[in-house]
Design a protein around this motif. Structure first.
Motif, short mmCIF file in Angstrom:
data_model
loop_
_atom_site.label_atom_id
_atom_site.label_comp_id
_atom_site.label_asym_id
_atom_site.label_seq_id
_atom_site.Cartn_x
_atom_site.Cartn_y
_atom_site.Cartn_z
N LYS A 36 0.83 -1.21 0.00
CA LYS A 36 0.00 0.00 0.00
C LYS A 36 0.86 1.25 0.00
CE LYS A 36 -3.75 2.26 2.54
NZ LYS A 36 -4.66 2.17 3.71
N ARG A 37 1.94 1.23 0.82
CA ARG A 37 2.81 2.41 0.91
C ARG A 37 3.52 2.66 -0.42
NH1 ARG A 37 8.03 2.19 1.61
NH2 ARG A 37 7.89 0.01 2.25
N CYS A 38 3.98 1.59 -1.07
CA CYS A 38 4.74 1.74 -2.31
C CYS A 38 3.90 2.34 -3.44
CB CYS A 38 5.31 0.39 -2.75
SG CYS A 38 6.55 -0.28 -1.64
N ILE A 39 2.70 1.77 -3.67
CA ILE A 39 1.87 2.26 -4.76
C ILE A 39 1.36 3.67 -4.49
CG2 ILE A 39 -0.26 1.23 -3.88
CD1 ILE A 39 0.85 1.50 -7.58
N SER A 40 1.10 3.96 -3.22
CA SER A 40 0.64 5.31 -2.87
C SER A 40 1.73 6.33 -3.14
CB SER A 40 0.23 5.36 -1.39
OG SER A 40 -0.88 4.51 -1.15
N GLN A 41 2.97 6.02 -2.75
CA GLN A 41 4.09 6.93 -3.01
C GLN A 41 4.34 7.09 -4.50
OE1 GLN A 41 7.38 5.34 -0.79
NE2 GLN A 41 6.69 6.19 1.16
N THR A 42 4.16 6.00 -5.26
CA THR A 42 4.36 6.07 -6.71
C THR A 42 3.35 7.02 -7.35
OG1 THR A 42 5.22 3.81 -6.78
CG2 THR A 42 4.39 4.71 -8.84
N TRP A 43 2.12 6.89 -6.93
CA TRP A 43 1.08 7.77 -7.49
C TRP A 43 1.21 9.20 -7.00
CZ3 TRP A 43 -3.66 3.97 -6.83
CH2 TRP A 43 -3.55 2.95 -7.80
N ASP A 44 1.64 9.38 -5.76
CA ASP A 44 1.82 10.74 -5.24
C ASP A 44 2.91 11.51 -5.99
OD1 ASP A 44 -0.14 10.33 -3.37
OD2 ASP A 44 1.23 9.83 -1.73
N SER A 46 3.68 11.06 -9.17
CA SER A 46 3.43 11.07 -10.61
C SER A 46 2.20 11.92 -10.92
CB SER A 46 3.21 9.63 -11.10
OG SER A 46 2.86 9.62 -12.46
N GLU A 47 2.18 12.43 -12.15
CA GLU A 47 1.05 13.24 -12.57
C GLU A 47 -0.19 12.39 -12.85
OE1 GLU A 47 2.23 15.56 -15.87
OE2 GLU A 47 3.69 16.77 -14.74
N SER A 59 -7.88 6.97 -15.11
CA SER A 59 -8.29 8.37 -15.20
C SER A 59 -8.63 8.96 -13.84
CB SER A 59 -9.50 8.50 -16.15
OG SER A 59 -10.58 7.66 -15.68
N ILE A 60 -9.16 8.12 -12.96
CA ILE A 60 -9.46 8.54 -11.59
C ILE A 60 -8.64 7.66 -10.65
CG2 ILE A 60 -11.25 8.78 -9.82
CD1 ILE A 60 -13.29 9.07 -12.05
N ARG A 61 -8.04 8.28 -9.65
CA ARG A 61 -7.22 7.52 -8.72
C ARG A 61 -8.07 6.44 -8.04
NH1 ARG A 61 -2.56 9.74 -4.70
NH2 ARG A 61 -2.25 7.84 -3.47
N PRO A 62 -7.72 5.16 -8.25
CA PRO A 62 -8.55 4.08 -7.69
C PRO A 62 -8.49 4.05 -6.17
CG PRO A 62 -7.04 3.27 -9.40
CD PRO A 62 -6.59 4.64 -9.03
N GLN A 63 -9.55 3.54 -5.59
CA GLN A 63 -9.55 3.29 -4.15
C GLN A 63 -8.92 1.92 -3.91
OE1 GLN A 63 -13.41 3.43 -2.34
NE2 GLN A 63 -12.63 3.07 -0.28
#
Length: 395
Positions: A36-44, A46-47, A59-63
């Motif tokens: 969870k931490r890794c994918i969240s940091q990756t998306w944070d 990135s544009e 297109s929308i940040r998944p839950q």
């Protein structure tokens, strides 16, 4: 990348971002799993939100939802790892109990021996005391005879002195077995054995850990030096004095006794064992795909080779450019090779002793890596034994 052979190996539970065991595993809509931490940091950072594996863009940040199944599998796997370590600890303490039994046996034998010597000493003392009494009695009679005025009586009694049946004590020796220092020696042996067990425990556990990434490696005939002979199962290789007529493919080594593995690796971790028993010369390790295979070759990390070698039967070196002398405690009979691609690590182990022979660290891997084998020249039969890719024995 080739897959690991054990179905429950650690490889299945690694996050592809941090390459560590899943922590709070979550699933993306495309079906891939990450910490969870890794994918969240990756998306944070990135544009856009996308899957690091399949690159699908959202297109929308998944839950993110917790992957309960993987979480439970990771927990179970950790318990099995812990179970193996517990078994290893049990073995150590079992060995301690074995040493204690030997010490108890030693003490019992010593006590029994001392008891026998004591009984013999007491018997000798009793016999000696009895003869002393007889001698004292004879001495008294002799004193009385010396006062006698009857010569006939004196002559009749003299032959009976000294008393008959006395033991010749000059032939009797009694040297009881000494146990001076025995207890200290036994305790010293116990201490040395326990020290060796505990010293070996961390390295044993480390080897068992990397062996969980064992892969099935075979030799690639298209890369083999023309003087090399490969077994039918592509698990053994040795050098001969006869050159085979083979097509000079771009993959083939033409000047040195080298053959690569057929499998390539460009991520994750992998491990394989090679038997080197009976050889005086060999080189093992990994090589990147683009290494020079024709003409003069300098084996070093700079040129895409991460290897160690044996020369002249007792000279071990890591070819780190410059080479580094190695001093194994005993000649390795089987060498384990472990690679962590993401961490830039190549490690070599003496499989029988679990000792770490050498590690290349902070390596920069940007290409496919192939297992590297060189049985070296036959040397008129002195180095004719084959290198053998052996099955990994995980205990």
């Amino acid at each position: 990348m080739a897959s690991s052979t054990p179905s429950r190996s650690e490889e299945q539970f690694l996050c592809s971002i941090c390459l560590e065991v899943f922590s709070e595993p979550v699933s993306t809509p495309c079906g891939h799993n990450f910490c969870k931490r890794c994918i969240s940091q990756t998306w944070d950072s990135s544009e856009s939100c996308f899957c690091p594996l399949c690159k699908e863009v959202f297109s929308i940040r998944p839950q993110l939802k917790k992957n309960t199944f993987i979480s439970e599998m990771v927990s179970q796997w950790k318990l099995e790892e812990e179970h193996r370590e517990t078994q290893q600890m049990v073995k150590v303490f079992s060995d301690m109990e074995s040493v204690q039994r030997c010490l108890d046996h030693h003490t019992k034998v010593m006590e029994q021996s001392l008891s026998k010597h004591k009984e013999r000493a007491q018997a000798l003392i009793q016999q000696l005391q009895q003869e002393m009494c007889e001698l004292e009695k004879s001495s008294t009679e002799a004193q009385q005879l010396s006062l006698s005025t009857d010569p006939l009586h004196f002559l009749q009694r003299c032959p009976a002195l000294p008393p008959a049946g006395l033991k010749d004590w000059s032939s009797v020796s009694f040297e009881p077995q000494t146990y001076e220092g025995s207890a200290a020696r036994a305790l010293s042996e116990l201490e040395a054995k326990l020290e060796e067990e505990f010293k070996q425990l961390p390295s044993t556990l480390e080897l068992r850990r990397v062996q969980q990434f064992a892969v099935d490696v075979t030799l690639d005939p298209d890369t083999a030096y023309p003087y090399l002979v490969l077994s039918k199962d592509l698990k053994q290789v040795h050098d001969t004095d006869v050159e085979k007529k083979l097509p000079d493919s771009p993959q083939r080594f033409t000047h040195y006794a080298i053959v690569l593995g057929k499998q390539s690796f460009s991520s994750g971790r992998f491990y394989f064992d090679v038997q080197v028993k009976g050889k005086t010369d060999w080189t093992l390790g990994v090589a990147r795909e683009s290494v020079n295979r024709k003409g003069q070759i300098t084996v070093s990390p700079k040129n895409g080779f991460w290897t160690i070698w044996l020369r002249d039967g007792d000279k071990y070196r890591a070819l780190a450019g410059p080479s580094v002398p190695l001093s194994p405690q005993r000649p390795p009979q089987k060498v384990g090779v472990f690679v962590d691609y993401g961490a830039g690590l190549v490690s070599f182990y003496d499989v029988d002793s679990a000792d770490l022979l050498y590690s290349f660290t902070n390596c920069s891997f940007r290409e496919k890596l192939f297992p590297y084998f060189s049985p070296c020249l036959n040397d008129e039969g002195r180095n004719s034994a084959p290198l053998i890719i052996s099955a990994v024995e995980t205990k």
